[in-house]
Design a protein around this motif. Structure first.
Motif, PDB file in Angstrom:
ATOM      1  N   TRP A  52     -12.925   1.791   0.664  1.00  0.00           N
ATOM      2  CA  TRP A  52     -12.018   1.152  -0.280  1.00  0.00           C
ATOM      3  C   TRP A  52     -12.856   0.505  -1.375  1.00  0.00           C
ATOM      4  CZ3 TRP A  52      -6.899   1.710  -0.455  1.00  0.00           C
ATOM      5  CH2 TRP A  52      -6.251   2.198   0.679  1.00  0.00           C
ATOM      6  N   SER A  99      -7.091  -1.938  -5.071  1.00  0.00           N
ATOM      7  CA  SER A  99      -8.176  -1.085  -4.589  1.00  0.00           C
ATOM      8  C   SER A  99      -7.658   0.319  -4.302  1.00  0.00           C
ATOM      9  CB  SER A  99      -8.848  -1.691  -3.359  1.00  0.00           C
ATOM     10  OG  SER A  99      -7.914  -1.950  -2.354  1.00  0.00           O
ATOM     11  N   VAL A 100      -8.587   1.267  -4.344  1.00  0.00           N
ATOM     12  CA  VAL A 100      -8.281   2.669  -4.106  1.00  0.00           C
ATOM     13  C   VAL A 100      -9.261   3.197  -3.063  1.00  0.00           C
ATOM     14  CG1 VAL A 100      -9.744   3.465  -6.032  1.00  0.00           C
ATOM     15  CG2 VAL A 100      -7.875   4.924  -5.213  1.00  0.00           C
ATOM     16  N   LYS A 101      -8.780   4.081  -2.217  1.00  0.00           N
ATOM     17  CA  LYS A 101      -9.648   4.639  -1.189  1.00  0.00           C
ATOM     18  C   LYS A 101     -10.336   5.890  -1.739  1.00  0.00           C
ATOM     19  CE  LYS A 101      -9.841   5.668   3.710  1.00  0.00           C
ATOM     20  NZ  LYS A 101      -9.069   5.801   4.947  1.00  0.00           N
ATOM     21  N   SER A 143       0.526   5.922  -0.883  1.00  0.00           N
ATOM     22  CA  SER A 143      -0.244   7.088  -1.320  1.00  0.00           C
ATOM     23  C   SER A 143       0.450   7.708  -2.518  1.00  0.00           C
ATOM     24  CB  SER A 143      -0.325   8.131  -0.206  1.00  0.00           C
ATOM     25  OG  SER A 143      -1.092   7.658   0.858  1.00  0.00           O
ATOM     26  N   SER A 198       0.841  -1.196   0.000  1.00  0.00           N
ATOM     27  CA  SER A 198       0.000   0.000   0.000  1.00  0.00           C
ATOM     28  C   SER A 198       0.874   1.242   0.000  1.00  0.00           C
ATOM     29  CB  SER A 198      -0.947  -0.001   1.195  1.00  0.00           C
ATOM     30  OG  SER A 198      -0.220   0.006   2.390  1.00  0.00           O
ATOM     31  N   ASN A 242     -12.674  -1.489  -5.375  1.00  0.00           N
ATOM     32  CA  ASN A 242     -11.797  -2.219  -6.283  1.00  0.00           C
ATOM     33  C   ASN A 242     -11.708  -1.536  -7.636  1.00  0.00           C
ATOM     34  OD1 ASN A 242     -11.277  -4.314  -4.436  1.00  0.00           O
ATOM     35  ND2 ASN A 242     -13.220  -5.275  -4.973  1.00  0.00           N
ATOM     36  N   TYR A 261      -4.341  10.043  -3.188  1.00  0.00           N
ATOM     37  CA  TYR A 261      -4.831   8.727  -3.601  1.00  0.00           C
ATOM     38  C   TYR A 261      -4.126   7.647  -2.809  1.00  0.00           C
ATOM     39  CZ  TYR A 261      -6.805  11.198  -7.561  1.00  0.00           C
ATOM     40  OH  TYR A 261      -7.520  12.063  -8.325  1.00  0.00           O
ATOM     41  N   GLN A 262      -4.879   6.855  -2.070  1.00  0.00           N
ATOM     42  CA  GLN A 262      -4.315   5.721  -1.351  1.00  0.00           C
ATOM     43  C   GLN A 262      -4.647   4.465  -2.134  1.00  0.00           C
ATOM     44  OE1 GLN A 262      -5.396   5.577   2.780  1.00  0.00           O
ATOM     45  NE2 GLN A 262      -5.044   7.761   3.057  1.00  0.00           N
ATOM     46  N   LEU A 263      -3.632   3.651  -2.411  1.00  0.00           N
ATOM     47  CA  LEU A 263      -3.793   2.425  -3.175  1.00  0.00           C
ATOM     48  C   LEU A 263      -3.336   1.229  -2.366  1.00  0.00           C
ATOM     49  CD1 LEU A 263      -2.371   3.807  -6.489  1.00  0.00           C
ATOM     50  CD2 LEU A 263      -4.678   2.963  -6.189  1.00  0.00           C
ATOM     51  N   LYS A 264      -3.995   0.088  -2.608  1.00  0.00           N
ATOM     52  CA  LYS A 264      -3.601  -1.183  -1.997  1.00  0.00           C
ATOM     53  C   LYS A 264      -3.541  -2.246  -3.088  1.00  0.00           C
ATOM     54  CE  LYS A 264      -6.570  -1.244   1.790  1.00  0.00           C
ATOM     55  NZ  LYS A 264      -7.254  -1.899   2.894  1.00  0.00           N
TER      56      LYS A 264
END
Length: 174
Positions: free
Chosen positions: A116, A109-111, A80, A78, A118, A85-88
């Motif tokens: 969250w 996935s993105v917050k 930013s 994960s 997909n 944009y926060q991504l996992k």
């Protein structure tokens, strides 16, 4: 030194099988080496920038007949991007790939606000990438994805850590 052929010890078909077996086994590594590529190269082969995947992909599988693929990371990841944009990424990312299109994505996935969601599809439209979460999509310039982000710190990395921004002279800690 060559192979010796003694007619009484081996039949001609057995001898030919032995020779073909030796030739085939010596050619196999060359063929395998020519087919080795990375998941990043695979993305580029399908007109995507390599920065869609974070650094650290350890392998991938691709069924060329269906376009189904899986990319593997050492673990989940994960970070930013641009501070907003926060991504996992899960340790396995799956989907289907074709020229300029990633569909049926799983594992990214993105917050958005508090939730969250997909990312299920990425489509290349000229110099833009369209990211879809199913009910909504957003466009970003392809140039934003030339560099691979790093797990933990995205694109703001110094020695694997988030780069510290300069201190604000107008903020006091006293």
């Amino acid at each position: 030194m060559g192979l010796l052929f003694t007619p009484g010890l081996m039949s001609v078909p057995a001898f030919l099988c032995l020779i073909l077996g030796c030739l085939t086994s010596s050619l196999t590594p060359l063929t395998a080496a020519a087919d080795t590529s990375t998941a990043y190269m695979l993305l580029e082969d399908y007109d995507f920038p390599m920065g869609l995947l974070p650094k650290g992909v350890v392998g991938y599988d691709l069924d060329k007949s269906t376009g189904k693929f899986a990319a593997y990371l050492n673990g989940s990841c994960s970070f930013s991007l641009e501070g907003s944009y926060q991504l996992k990424y899960k340790s396995t990312i799956k989907g289907s790939i074709s020229k300029g299109k990633l569909t049926s994505l799983q594992g990214i996935s993105v917050k958005l606000f508090l939730f969250w969601v997909n990312i299920v599809e990425v489509v290349r439209n000229g110099d833009d990438l369209e990211f879809s979460v199913g009910i909504a999509s957003a466009y970003f310039p392809i140039d934003n994805f030339e560099e691979c982000p790093q797990c933990g710190c995205g694109l703001d990395c110094v020695n694997g850590q988030v780069r510290k921004l300069g201190t604000n002279p107008f903020v006091s800690s006293s």
